[in-house]
Scaffold this active site. Structure first.
Site, PDB file in Angstrom:
ATOM      1  N   MET A  52     -12.012   5.014  -0.433  1.00 28.23           N
ATOM      2  CA  MET A  52     -12.708   5.228   0.972  1.00 28.23           C
ATOM      3  C   MET A  52     -13.475   6.556   0.661  1.00 28.23           C
ATOM      4  SD  MET A  52      -9.699   3.427   3.225  1.00 28.23           S
ATOM      5  CE  MET A  52      -8.569   3.386   1.759  1.00 28.23           C
ATOM      6  N   HIS A 103      -8.560   1.580  -3.858  1.00 24.86           N
ATOM      7  CA  HIS A 103      -9.387   1.357  -2.862  1.00 24.86           C
ATOM      8  C   HIS A 103      -9.855   2.619  -2.583  1.00 24.86           C
ATOM      9  CE1 HIS A 103      -9.758   0.127   1.491  1.00 24.86           C
ATOM     10  NE2 HIS A 103     -10.789   0.366   1.072  1.00 24.86           N
ATOM     11  N   ASP A 110      -4.819   3.871  -1.814  1.00 19.84           N
ATOM     12  CA  ASP A 110      -5.801   4.306  -0.827  1.00 19.84           C
ATOM     13  C   ASP A 110      -6.375   5.582  -1.134  1.00 19.84           C
ATOM     14  OD1 ASP A 110      -6.203   1.772   0.891  1.00 19.84           O
ATOM     15  OD2 ASP A 110      -4.136   2.124   1.383  1.00 19.84           O
ATOM     16  N   HIS A 114      -1.529  -1.200  -4.279  1.00 21.13           N
ATOM     17  CA  HIS A 114      -2.517  -0.613  -3.618  1.00 21.13           C
ATOM     18  C   HIS A 114      -2.454   0.639  -3.669  1.00 21.13           C
ATOM     19  CE1 HIS A 114      -6.224  -1.839  -1.236  1.00 21.13           C
ATOM     20  NE2 HIS A 114      -5.708  -0.846  -0.313  1.00 21.13           N
ATOM     21  N   SER A 153       0.667  -1.335   0.006  1.00 26.82           N
ATOM     22  CA  SER A 153      -0.175  -0.208   0.085  1.00 26.82           C
ATOM     23  C   SER A 153       0.845   1.194  -0.076  1.00 26.82           C
ATOM     24  CB  SER A 153      -0.915   0.160   1.372  1.00 26.82           C
ATOM     25  OG  SER A 153      -1.394   1.246   1.399  1.00 26.82           O
ATOM     26  N   MET A 169     -11.827  -5.745   5.176  1.00 26.82           N
ATOM     27  CA  MET A 169     -10.884  -4.758   6.170  1.00 26.82           C
ATOM     28  C   MET A 169     -10.809  -5.413   7.489  1.00 26.82           C
ATOM     29  SD  MET A 169     -10.507  -2.099   4.031  1.00 26.82           S
ATOM     30  CE  MET A 169      -9.643  -1.551   5.430  1.00 26.82           C
ATOM     31  N   ASP A 220      -7.172  -6.337   3.870  1.00 25.67           N
ATOM     32  CA  ASP A 220      -6.517  -4.961   4.168  1.00 25.67           C
ATOM     33  C   ASP A 220      -6.498  -4.521   5.664  1.00 25.67           C
ATOM     34  OD1 ASP A 220      -5.407  -2.458   3.365  1.00 25.67           O
ATOM     35  OD2 ASP A 220      -7.144  -1.845   2.372  1.00 25.67           O
ATOM     36  N   MET A 233      -8.836   8.522   0.062  1.00 28.09           N
ATOM     37  CA  MET A 233      -9.840   8.772   1.295  1.00 28.09           C
ATOM     38  C   MET A 233     -10.075  10.150   1.178  1.00 28.09           C
ATOM     39  SD  MET A 233      -7.347   7.344   4.064  1.00 28.09           S
ATOM     40  CE  MET A 233      -6.539   5.735   4.107  1.00 28.09           C
TER      41      MET A 233
HETATM   42  C1  DX5 Z   1      -6.502   1.426   5.366  1.00 28.42           C
HETATM   43  C2  DX5 Z   1      -5.982   1.105   4.065  1.00 28.42           C
HETATM   44  C3  DX5 Z   1      -4.888   0.260   4.111  1.00 28.42           C
HETATM   45  C4  DX5 Z   1      -3.786   0.857   4.947  1.00 28.42           C
HETATM   46  C5  DX5 Z   1      -2.974  -0.450   5.231  1.00 28.42           C
HETATM   47  O1  DX5 Z   1      -7.576   2.451   5.565  1.00 28.42           O
HETATM   48  O2  DX5 Z   1      -7.087   0.727   3.413  1.00 28.42           O
HETATM   49  O3  DX5 Z   1      -4.763  -0.157   2.744  1.00 28.42           O
HETATM   50  O4  DX5 Z   1      -2.691   1.362   3.719  1.00 28.42           O
HETATM   51  O5  DX5 Z   1      -1.962  -0.142   5.959  1.00 28.42           O
HETATM   52  P1  DX5 Z   1      -1.345  -0.994   7.068  1.00 28.42           P
HETATM   53  O6  DX5 Z   1      -0.563  -2.430   6.210  1.00 28.42           O
HETATM   54  O7  DX5 Z   1      -0.131  -0.320   7.542  1.00 28.42           O
HETATM   55  O8  DX5 Z   1      -2.166  -1.820   8.129  1.00 28.42           O
HETATM   56 ZN    ZN Z   2      -6.726  -0.235   1.301  1.00 24.49          ZN
END
Ligand code: DX5
Ligand code: ZN
Length: 219
Positions: free
Chosen positions: A68, A66, A35, A33, A8, A137, A175, A37
């Protein structure tokens, strides 16, 4: 089928983003990956389109995006243009999940659905055939570096049973909080793709850490 590690980028050093993406490019990770947000669906804002565009310029890896964000339908076309290959929306953020999945596929991407820790996997029963990947998750979404929620194993086992029962080809991604300690057990429970952020990027040797994880989940 080969199991996949998806580092990620959230845990990368944004001041040296090109360096970190080039590291991933040379690594044994098959996916990257991403993320996204919005500060509304989750209590954090990460990055958006311009950063994804920059990442895409430095990698040929499979881009696993991903979202969010609330009402993700607004941006499906944009993420397709930016090179997303898997676009994952949250079950909790979609009023018409089936329509969102159809729209993602109509834009040439694979369609993923992420479920929060409190969301029961059985809620996906009636659209499982239309989901290319379920992202379970294993932390509350919004931040990297959190502790893995142990109930995840139970959810993965249940989801895998549902997939087998329906003869679906849906992948399972995990994840949050993935490390070398839980990776094998997650694969044994039925996972196919493991996202790893801080475990990879906080390691002394991220490239080696990725190889080790790939080895663990495919042996
Ligand atoms: C959290 C993200 C994850 C995050 C995982 O909301 O969706 O993808 O980056 O990070 P680690 O592996 O540090 O938990
Ligand atoms: Zn993620």
């Amino acid at each position: 089928m080969k199991n996949i590690i998806a580092p990620s980028v959230l845990a990368a050093d944004f001041g040296n983003l090109q360096r970190d993406i080039e590291m991933l490019e040379k690594s044994q990770a098959e996916w990257v990956h991403i993320d996204v947000m919005d500060g509304v669906f989750v209590p954090n804002i990460s990055f958006g389109m311009p950063v994804l565009k920059a990442i895409h310029q430095h990698t040929t890896k499979f881009l696993d995006v991903h979202l969010m964000i609330v009402d993700p339908d607004r941006y499906i076309a944009d993420f397709a243009k930016l090179g997303a290959q898997m676009l994952t929306v949250h079950y909790e953020a979609c009023n018409h999940l089936h329509r969102s999945l159809q729209a993602i596929k109509a834009h040439g991407m694979q369609a993923g659905v992420a479920i929060n820790p409190h969301t029961n996997v059985s809620l996906l029963e009636d659209c499982l055939q239309d989901i290319d990947m379920v992202c379970v998750m294993s932390v509350n979404p919004g931040f990297g570096g959190q502790h893995f929620i142990e109930n995840t194993y139970r959810k993965v086992t249940k989801l895998k049973d549902m997939i087998i029962q329906q003869g679906a080809s849906t992948k399972i991604e995990i994840d949050g909080g993935v490390t070398n300690k839980n990776a094998k057990k997650l694969i044994e429970a039925g996972a196919d793709v493991l996202v790893a952020g801080s475990f990879v990027f906080n390691a002394e040797n991220p490239t080696q850490t990725i190889s080790d994880l790939v080895q663990i989940i495919n042996s």
